[in-house]
Design an enzyme around this catalytic site. Sequence first.
Site, PDB file in Angstrom:
ATOM      1  N   CYS A   1      23.021  49.611  78.025  1.00 38.57           N
ATOM      2  CA  CYS A   1      23.490  50.343  76.844  1.00 38.57           C
ATOM      3  C   CYS A   1      24.566  51.322  77.311  1.00 38.57           C
ATOM      4  O   CYS A   1      25.165  51.120  78.357  1.00 38.57           O
ATOM      5  CB  CYS A   1      22.343  51.040  76.113  1.00 38.57           C
ATOM      6  SG  CYS A   1      21.603  52.414  76.998  1.00 38.57           S
ATOM      7  N   ARG A   2      24.804  52.378  76.558  1.00 38.36           N
ATOM      8  CA  ARG A   2      25.875  53.301  76.927  1.00 38.36           C
ATOM      9  C   ARG A   2      25.481  54.154  78.126  1.00 38.36           C
ATOM     10  O   ARG A   2      26.255  54.310  79.060  1.00 38.36           O
ATOM     11  CB  ARG A   2      26.222  54.202  75.734  1.00 38.36           C
ATOM     12  CG  ARG A   2      27.483  55.015  75.926  1.00 38.36           C
ATOM     13  CD  ARG A   2      27.747  55.907  74.735  1.00 38.36           C
ATOM     14  NE  ARG A   2      26.784  56.992  74.674  1.00 38.36           N
ATOM     15  CZ  ARG A   2      26.932  58.169  75.276  1.00 38.36           C
ATOM     16  NH1 ARG A   2      28.011  58.420  75.976  1.00 38.36           N
ATOM     17  NH2 ARG A   2      25.996  59.093  75.177  1.00 38.36           N
TER      18      ARG A   2
END
Length: 103
Positions: free
Chosen positions: A66-67
Amino acid sequence: MSEIKIITPAELEAKLEAGEQLEIVDVREDEEVQMGMIGEAKHIPMNEIPANLDQFDKEKEYIFVCRSGRRSENVCHYLQEQGFKVVNMTGGMLEWTGEVVFK
């Protein structure tokens, strides 16, 4: 709750450069992946994971991205509880220095 296996962005990049066949899943939102994602990754937004369990094979190990590494960690806990083999990429795309593709 059992420990989640982790991989660093650098370790993942090295495995990809070595030609390893990996199952990578990017759980970010659509607008985030438009800013670039790991080319080998499949995109399944976090909130769509429960509806897509049939896309996962319990014999394979999946690396979640994810980020920053928080959402993918949550996905890992959820899928591990369902009996899947999971690995979380720590630091997320914020720390990814490898190539990205724009889908």
